[in-house]
Structure formats: structure tokens, C-alpha cells
Design a protein around this motif. Structure first.
Motif, mmCIF file in Angstrom:
data_model
loop_
_atom_site.group_PDB
_atom_site.id
_atom_site.type_symbol
_atom_site.label_atom_id
_atom_site.label_comp_id
_atom_site.label_asym_id
_atom_site.label_seq_id
_atom_site.Cartn_x
_atom_site.Cartn_y
_atom_site.Cartn_z
ATOM 1 N N UNK A 52 5.838 4.772 -4.640
ATOM 2 C CA UNK A 52 5.023 4.137 -5.665
ATOM 3 C C UNK A 52 3.726 3.598 -5.076
ATOM 4 N N UNK A 53 3.810 2.956 -3.910
ATOM 5 C CA UNK A 53 2.660 2.286 -3.322
ATOM 6 C C UNK A 53 2.237 2.876 -1.984
ATOM 7 N N UNK A 54 2.679 4.079 -1.690
ATOM 8 C CA UNK A 54 2.285 4.721 -0.444
ATOM 9 C C UNK A 54 2.501 6.215 -0.569
ATOM 10 N N UNK A 55 1.986 6.948 0.405
ATOM 11 C CA UNK A 55 2.355 8.354 0.576
ATOM 12 C C UNK A 55 3.220 8.399 1.827
ATOM 13 N N UNK A 65 11.167 6.648 -12.398
ATOM 14 C CA UNK A 65 12.507 6.419 -11.862
ATOM 15 C C UNK A 65 13.082 5.104 -12.352
ATOM 16 N N UNK A 66 14.388 4.974 -12.155
ATOM 17 C CA UNK A 66 15.066 3.734 -12.527
ATOM 18 C C UNK A 66 14.560 2.546 -11.723
ATOM 19 N N UNK A 67 14.401 2.769 -10.421
ATOM 20 C CA UNK A 67 14.076 1.654 -9.524
ATOM 21 C C UNK A 67 13.051 2.082 -8.478
ATOM 22 N N UNK A 68 12.295 1.117 -8.022
ATOM 23 C CA UNK A 68 11.310 1.340 -6.967
ATOM 24 C C UNK A 68 11.691 0.530 -5.739
ATOM 25 N N UNK A 69 11.686 1.195 -4.574
ATOM 26 C CA UNK A 69 11.719 0.433 -3.326
ATOM 27 C C UNK A 69 10.641 0.987 -2.418
ATOM 28 N N UNK A 70 10.142 0.163 -1.517
ATOM 29 C CA UNK A 70 8.943 0.512 -0.767
ATOM 30 C C UNK A 70 9.239 0.755 0.703
ATOM 31 N N UNK A 83 16.522 -0.658 6.954
ATOM 32 C CA UNK A 83 17.985 -0.523 6.993
ATOM 33 C C UNK A 83 18.651 -1.487 6.015
ATOM 34 N N UNK A 84 18.140 -2.706 5.942
ATOM 35 C CA UNK A 84 18.704 -3.691 5.018
ATOM 36 C C UNK A 84 18.410 -3.310 3.571
ATOM 37 N N UNK A 85 17.202 -2.816 3.319
ATOM 38 C CA UNK A 85 16.827 -2.404 1.963
ATOM 39 C C UNK A 85 17.734 -1.282 1.475
ATOM 40 N N UNK A 86 17.984 -0.301 2.322
ATOM 41 C CA UNK A 86 18.841 0.819 1.929
ATOM 42 C C UNK A 86 20.256 0.347 1.622
ATOM 43 N N UNK A 87 20.765 -0.597 2.399
ATOM 44 C CA UNK A 87 22.102 -1.132 2.149
ATOM 45 C C UNK A 87 22.174 -1.814 0.784
ATOM 46 N N UNK A 109 8.642 -9.359 1.872
ATOM 47 C CA UNK A 109 8.974 -10.664 1.295
ATOM 48 C C UNK A 109 10.315 -10.579 0.575
ATOM 49 N N UNK A 110 11.051 -11.684 0.496
ATOM 50 C CA UNK A 110 12.356 -11.659 -0.190
ATOM 51 C C UNK A 110 12.270 -11.133 -1.613
ATOM 52 N N UNK A 111 11.158 -11.374 -2.299
ATOM 53 C CA UNK A 111 11.018 -10.905 -3.677
ATOM 54 C C UNK A 111 11.035 -9.386 -3.776
ATOM 55 N N UNK A 112 10.638 -8.710 -2.698
ATOM 56 C CA UNK A 112 10.637 -7.253 -2.734
ATOM 57 C C UNK A 112 12.033 -6.662 -2.699
ATOM 58 N N UNK A 113 13.009 -7.445 -2.301
ATOM 59 C CA UNK A 113 14.375 -6.941 -2.242
ATOM 60 C C UNK A 113 15.012 -6.876 -3.628
ATOM 61 N N UNK A 114 14.371 -7.517 -4.613
ATOM 62 C CA UNK A 114 14.836 -7.417 -5.989
ATOM 63 C C UNK A 114 14.069 -6.281 -6.633
ATOM 64 N N UNK A 115 14.724 -5.149 -6.857
ATOM 65 C CA UNK A 115 14.034 -3.944 -7.289
ATOM 66 C C UNK A 115 13.600 -4.037 -8.751
ATOM 67 N N UNK A 116 12.489 -3.349 -9.041
ATOM 68 C CA UNK A 116 11.934 -3.300 -10.388
ATOM 69 C C UNK A 116 11.972 -1.865 -10.895
ATOM 70 N N UNK A 117 12.161 -1.662 -12.216
ATOM 71 C CA UNK A 117 12.088 -0.300 -12.771
ATOM 72 C C UNK A 117 10.676 0.237 -12.672
ATOM 73 N N UNK A 118 10.542 1.544 -12.589
ATOM 74 C CA UNK A 118 9.239 2.174 -12.451
ATOM 75 C C UNK A 118 9.134 3.365 -13.403
ATOM 76 N N UNK A 119 9.104 3.095 -14.733
ATOM 77 C CA UNK A 119 8.949 4.188 -15.689
ATOM 78 C C UNK A 119 7.522 4.741 -15.629
ATOM 79 N N UNK A 120 7.339 6.026 -15.922
ATOM 80 C CA UNK A 120 8.351 7.001 -16.358
ATOM 81 C C UNK A 120 8.995 7.751 -15.204
#
Length: 350
Positions: free
Chosen positions: A149-152, A80-85, A116-120, A67-78
Motif C-alpha cells: 500500500x505504501x511502498x514498492x 484487500x481485507x487488511x493492510x500491513x506494511x 517477524x512479529x507483524x507476520x505472527x 509504532x504500536x498503532x501500526x500493529x492494528x491492521x486497517x482494511x484497504x478497499x478495494x
């Protein structure tokens, strides 16, 4: 290695380059039931809510576009700075699985084809984090990105190649500042990662536990000895490595079991760049209800009366070990890690 009994691929996912790479891998792996959907909506996968429906969901993989909302990364303490899936969901059967309280709907594994788009997009987050980037304690790690964060990711790597794609991107891309990709796993098939151009920018961590905990509660995962052998292999390939000791449980004889585990880690890691993360067992009312539905015969201790209740700022409830137990566990682990893994950095305790 996991072979899903059913794979659903949305139209937009099949059009993406990463989606096409996944389809090729599925064919190579001999996955028989691959359905290319006409649109981007998944069919109803909830079933009747019984054990058979749960198992069917755990045997299903969906290849989708996030979803487009997933492209806006969120912090994931403790962590890492950011989470992407890379994906959401996991084929393993850990009876304490924290995804039970984090992800809604049937427990299928959703793999994201727009990788590929997420990594960019990650370029825009470099230097903007607050967990590691710019901090005195962990600033040397640079801007950190958590991919598990949400998978292995290693559990599905033979079907997706997503982790290898991310590692190569982090290792070869021209970043505006120091960065680190972080991924953790309970699996040991690392052969496809050893020769990648990682550039030292990916820290591969292995989730490990006392033998009695792993044997009893971590179904469909690699044995702890296999995970430590995999740690040795990726360390020899030049990766910075780590262990996530989780979830820590004060089972009978826990001191000796965890001491043996730390000794095994020392033997596997040698003089590698090693970090340690310690996470004690906790659960929420929602995760307990889901887990007891998923695993009705579980012997996992989830007694609210034996726990301390912590409340989040938005009213969330979490059941953790009592203060005295937590203090005893933390004191022992901090001493044991310092004694048995003197070259490692203990990143956090929670």
C-alpha cells in the motif's frame, strides 16, 4: 537496483532478527553509509525544503520499528481485507506518486524491522475481512493482506528480503482459513522469489501502463517490457499473478496504447491465474502541491478546471476525470479486457 546513499538504523531495529538480516544485506550490497543510532528517534531529515533536500531524502533509507498503532491492521478497499506494511516510502520517481498525498514528512524509505512479529499477529485477522473474505464476488481469494500500500516491496527487496520472508511465511504457515498475500510492483528483479515455498498463497501483481505514460512519468522504475517478462517468470513458478493498470490516463492515442498493453499482458500471462485492477488518475490539492514541489518541470496534467471534484465523508477533496470521460474509459476497458484477456478476472474499476 537502488543503492541508498545513507541508511539510518534505530537501536530497536538493530536488535530485531529482521533488522539484523537487513544489516547483512546492506553489507553484501556494499552500502557504505550505515549509521547505527543510539536510540529510536530519527534525526531531523526535513532539510531546507529545496530540491537538494528532496533528493537527499529519496536517497535515504531508515530501518525502524513500527509504532504500536501500526500493529492494528486497517482494511484497504478495494484491494484487500487488511493492510500491513513492509515499508513506507519508495525510491522510484513517479511524477503522479500517490504517496505524496498519503505520507507526511520527507520522502525517505522507512523499512520495518519488526516484520517477524507483524507476520505472527496476522493470525488474528483471518476470516474477519469484508473486502474479499466472505464476499460473493471475491470470497475465493480468502482473507487478503496487502503488503504494498505504501511502498514498492520489490524496489527494496535486494536490501531487505522482507517480501521473500512474507511470501515464505504465507506459503508454509498453518492458517486457520484460506489466505492470500498481495503485492504489486513496478520492478522486475524477481529471481529471488521464484524458488520460494509460496504455496499459491501470494498473488504478485505488476503495475503497468501505456508506454507513453510509463516513459514520461515513471522515473527510476523497470521498463514495462521488463515487468511483463517478470510476470511471465513468476507465473511459470506457479504464482497467481495480476496486473494493476494505473494510473489510466486518456492521453493522445490511448485506445491503441492500452490495447497494445493488454496484448502484451496476454502474451506474458498465458493461461496463468490472472487478475486485472484498473485505477484512473486522480489527485488531491495536497498531493498536487507536493508533486509540483518535488517535480517542478512535470508535464503531468493536474488541472482542477478539467476535473470533477469528489468529496469524502470527512470532507476530503479528490479531483477525478469528468463523468463522461470516466464512462468512456470504463466502457472501453471492460470490453477490451474481456476481449483480449478472456481468462482474467477484472477485480474493480476506480
Amino acid at each position: 537496483m537502488w543503492t541508498p546513499k545513507r541508511v539510518l538504523v534505530t537501536r530497536s531495529a538493530a536488535e530485531r532478527p529482521h533488522g539484523q538480516r537487513i544489516l547483512a544485506r546492506l553489507d553484501t550490497a556494499g552500502v557504505q553509509d550505515v549509521e547505527l543510532l543510539r536510540g529510536d528517534r530519527l534525526p531531523n531529515l526535513r532539510g531546507e525544503g529545496d530540491r537538494a533536500a528532496f533528493m537527499a531524502a529519496k536517497d535515504t533509507m531508515a530501518v525502524v520499528v513500527g509504532a504500536p498503532s501500526q500493529r492494528k491492521l486497517q482494511p484497504i478497499p478495494p484491494s484487500a481485507d487488511w493492510r500491513f506494511d513492509l515499508a513506507q516510502g519508495c525510491p522510484a520517481h513517479c511524477q503522479y506518486c500517490y504517496l505524496a498525498g498519503s505520507l507526511s514528512g520527507p520522502p525517505i524509505t522507512r523499512v520495518f524491522a519488526d516484520l517477524d512479529e507483524v507476520l505472527t499477529d496476522l493470525d488474528g485477522y483471518v476470516g474477519r475481512g469484508a473486502v474479499t473474505s466472505g464476499t460473493a464476488e471475491r470470497g475465493g481469494e480468502g482473507t487478503t493482506f496487502e503488503a504494498s500500500c505504501y511502498t514498492d516491496p520489490l524496489a527494496i527487496e535486494h536490501l531487505t528480503g522482507g517480501l521473500a520472508t512474507a511470501i515464505a511465511h504465507f506459503g508454509t504457515h498453518g492458517w486457520a482459513g484460506p489466505v492470500q498475500l498481495r503485492a504489486t510492483t513496478k520492478f522486475d528483479d524477481v529471481a529471488g522469489l521464484l524458488d520460494l515455498p509460496h504455496g499459491g498463497r501470494t498473488r504478485l501483481r505488476f503495475s503497468v501502463n501505456a508506454q507513453s505514460v510509463a516513459r514520461r512519468f515513471e522515473g527510476a522504475t523497470s521498463p514495462v517490457a521488463g515487468r511483463l517478462a517478470a510476470l511471465r517468470a513468476v507465473a511459470a513458478a506457479g504464482y497467481p499473478v495480476g496486473v494493476t493498470v494505473a494510473p489510466i490516463m486518456p492521453v493522445e492515442g490511448w485506445r491503441q496504447e492500452y490495447a497494445d498493453l493488454l496484448d502484451g499482458i496476454r502474451a506474458a500471462a498465458g493461461d496463468a491465474d490472472l487478475t486485472v485492477e484498473c485505477i484512473t488518475h486522480r489527485f488531491t490539492p495536497g498531493s498536487k502541491a507536493t508533486l509540483t514541489d518535488w517535480y517542478p518541470r512535470t508535464r503531468l496534467e493536474m488541472d482542477e478546471e478539467a476535473r470533477t471534484t469528489k468529496r469524502g465523508k470527512f470532507g476530503s477533496v479528490k479531483h477525478v476525470y469528468p463523468k463522461e470521460t470516466m464512462a468512456e474509459l470504463r466502457s472501453w476497458f471492460e470490453r477490451a479486457v474481456a476481449d483480449r484477456l478472456p481468462g482474467a478476472r477484472l477485480l474493480y474499476w476506480t
